[in-house]
Design an enzyme around this catalytic site. Sequence first.
Site, PDB file in Angstrom:
ATOM      1  N   MET A  36       0.843  -1.197   0.000  1.00 13.09           N
ATOM      2  CA  MET A  36       0.000   0.000   0.000  1.00 13.09           C
ATOM      3  C   MET A  36       0.878   1.247   0.000  1.00 13.09           C
ATOM      4  O   MET A  36       0.838   2.092   0.888  1.00 13.09           O
ATOM      5  CB  MET A  36      -0.934  -0.009   1.210  1.00 13.09           C
ATOM      6  CG  MET A  36      -1.959   1.130   1.224  1.00 13.09           C
ATOM      7  SD  MET A  36      -3.297   0.909   0.066  1.00 13.09           S
ATOM      8  CE  MET A  36      -4.573   0.315   1.180  1.00 13.09           C
ATOM      9  N   GLY A  37       1.696   1.351  -1.063  1.00 11.12           N
ATOM     10  CA  GLY A  37       2.449   2.575  -1.287  1.00 11.12           C
ATOM     11  C   GLY A  37       1.598   3.555  -2.070  1.00 11.12           C
ATOM     12  O   GLY A  37       0.359   3.509  -2.016  1.00 11.12           O
TER      13      GLY A  37
ATOM     14  N   ILE B 271       1.028   3.788  -5.337  1.00 18.17           N
ATOM     15  CA  ILE B 271       0.183   3.129  -6.333  1.00 18.17           C
ATOM     16  C   ILE B 271      -0.914   2.319  -5.659  1.00 18.17           C
ATOM     17  O   ILE B 271      -2.085   2.396  -6.023  1.00 18.17           O
ATOM     18  CB  ILE B 271       1.033   2.245  -7.264  1.00 18.17           C
ATOM     19  CG1 ILE B 271       1.979   3.110  -8.099  1.00 18.17           C
ATOM     20  CG2 ILE B 271       0.139   1.393  -8.162  1.00 18.17           C
ATOM     21  CD1 ILE B 271       3.004   2.320  -8.890  1.00 18.17           C
TER      22      ILE B 271
ATOM     23  N   ARG C 269       4.517  -3.235   4.792  1.00 19.38           N
ATOM     24  CA  ARG C 269       5.552  -3.262   5.834  1.00 19.38           C
ATOM     25  C   ARG C 269       5.134  -2.420   7.030  1.00 19.38           C
ATOM     26  O   ARG C 269       5.347  -2.797   8.176  1.00 19.38           O
ATOM     27  CB  ARG C 269       6.881  -2.739   5.279  1.00 19.38           C
ATOM     28  CG  ARG C 269       7.623  -3.704   4.373  1.00 19.38           C
ATOM     29  CD  ARG C 269       8.885  -3.088   3.830  1.00 19.38           C
ATOM     30  NE  ARG C 269       8.607  -1.887   3.056  1.00 19.38           N
ATOM     31  CZ  ARG C 269       9.542  -1.095   2.534  1.00 19.38           C
ATOM     32  NH1 ARG C 269      10.818  -1.369   2.726  1.00 19.38           N
ATOM     33  NH2 ARG C 269       9.212  -0.035   1.821  1.00 19.38           N
TER      34      ARG C 269
ATOM     35  N   ARG D  15       6.169  -6.406 -10.444  1.00 22.99           N
ATOM     36  CA  ARG D  15       7.235  -7.018 -11.221  1.00 22.99           C
ATOM     37  C   ARG D  15       6.944  -8.513 -11.350  1.00 22.99           C
ATOM     38  O   ARG D  15       6.402  -9.138 -10.443  1.00 22.99           O
ATOM     39  CB  ARG D  15       8.599  -6.822 -10.550  1.00 22.99           C
ATOM     40  CG  ARG D  15       9.158  -5.411 -10.656  1.00 22.99           C
ATOM     41  CD  ARG D  15       9.598  -5.098 -12.086  1.00 22.99           C
ATOM     42  NE  ARG D  15      10.268  -3.812 -12.186  1.00 22.99           N
ATOM     43  CZ  ARG D  15       9.670  -2.654 -12.451  1.00 22.99           C
ATOM     44  NH1 ARG D  15       8.346  -2.642 -12.601  1.00 22.99           N
ATOM     45  NH2 ARG D  15      10.359  -1.535 -12.569  1.00 22.99           N
TER      46      ARG D  15
ATOM     47  N   GLU E  85      10.131 -10.652 -20.043  1.00 24.23           N
ATOM     48  CA  GLU E  85       9.191  -9.878 -20.847  1.00 24.23           C
ATOM     49  C   GLU E  85       9.793  -9.634 -22.230  1.00 24.23           C
ATOM     50  O   GLU E  85      10.866  -9.039 -22.316  1.00 24.23           O
ATOM     51  CB  GLU E  85       8.876  -8.531 -20.170  1.00 24.23           C
ATOM     52  CG  GLU E  85       8.085  -8.694 -18.896  1.00 24.23           C
ATOM     53  CD  GLU E  85       7.871  -7.396 -18.144  1.00 24.23           C
ATOM     54  OE1 GLU E  85       7.095  -7.402 -17.178  1.00 24.23           O
ATOM     55  OE2 GLU E  85       8.485  -6.364 -18.514  1.00 24.23           O
TER      56      GLU E  85
ATOM     57  N   HIS F 287       3.319  -4.876 -19.999  1.00 25.49           N
ATOM     58  CA  HIS F 287       3.940  -3.939 -19.053  1.00 25.49           C
ATOM     59  C   HIS F 287       3.646  -2.494 -19.465  1.00 25.49           C
ATOM     60  O   HIS F 287       4.543  -1.694 -19.729  1.00 25.49           O
ATOM     61  CB  HIS F 287       5.452  -4.174 -18.975  1.00 25.49           C
ATOM     62  CG  HIS F 287       6.052  -3.672 -17.694  1.00 25.49           C
ATOM     63  ND1 HIS F 287       7.174  -4.240 -17.129  1.00 25.49           N
ATOM     64  CD2 HIS F 287       5.700  -2.650 -16.870  1.00 25.49           C
ATOM     65  CE1 HIS F 287       7.489  -3.602 -16.006  1.00 25.49           C
ATOM     66  NE2 HIS F 287       6.601  -2.619 -15.838  1.00 25.49           N
TER      67      HIS F 287
END
Length: 270
Positions: free
Chosen positions: A104-105, A107, A127, A189, A218, A237
């Site tokens: 939950m940063g 983005i 975290r 990622r 990718e 991506h």
Amino acid sequence: MWYHKPVTNKELLQSLPHLKIVASSGVGIDHLDLKLLSSYGVKVSNTPFAVSTDTADMGMALMLASSRRLVEGHQMAVSPDTEYFPADWLGAELSGATLGIVGMGTIGYKVAQRAKAFEMKILYHNRNQRNKEEESAVGAVYCKKIDDLLHQSDFVLLSVNLTPQTHKLIGKRELELMKPTATLVNISRGLVVDQDALVEALQNKIIKAAALDVTYPEPLPRDHPLLKLKNVIITPHIGSATKKTRRLMMENMVESIQAGLSSLPIPNEV
């Protein structure tokens, strides 16, 4: 640095003795050897805030596309073999479903803001727990243990940086903790997920579906089993791939480079 190029290895750094800064596009820095760069006195910047809105939009788009089976529906609608649309061809509701956000940063929080508008129940694992005001603004509930989030979520969305701690964060054990009706969404990622375990989980109906904007590598090899599964959506991506955002990323990088060359504080220094 765009699309992780050029590679900043020891040979490049030795050939550029006066290098002051590496300005990298996007938010991820897993492609950079920060200790090596620091040992040469080179500073690093990225563009985390420029990409956050579009990447959050992409997370919602993947959830909607997967839940409503848009890719399958499009293929059915345009197929030359289609004579009628079956009445029992059904998707799943996004509204009212439980969304578990891992990471939950910036983005992840923007995804939560959008999910609230869809009346989704929001859980998150991070975290650090966000403050009560931020939680209440989106109606999010903190799960100290990721297992609790996996057990309860209808959609599990990954929005974490790739680090040694998050490498293959979602593997066989974690997938088996998810609901058999759950969908895994990855906008972080590819290496955050154990892809072999994911293929097995999807083939054996351990989970219902996956929607991935990122894979490893990718693009995937053309014979990769993920490309053959109907319950998988893969995009190339493109979380930050809008004209406005790509221009803003370039502008952010130029600002950082100018600051680095002028020995000024560097915006978005890592």
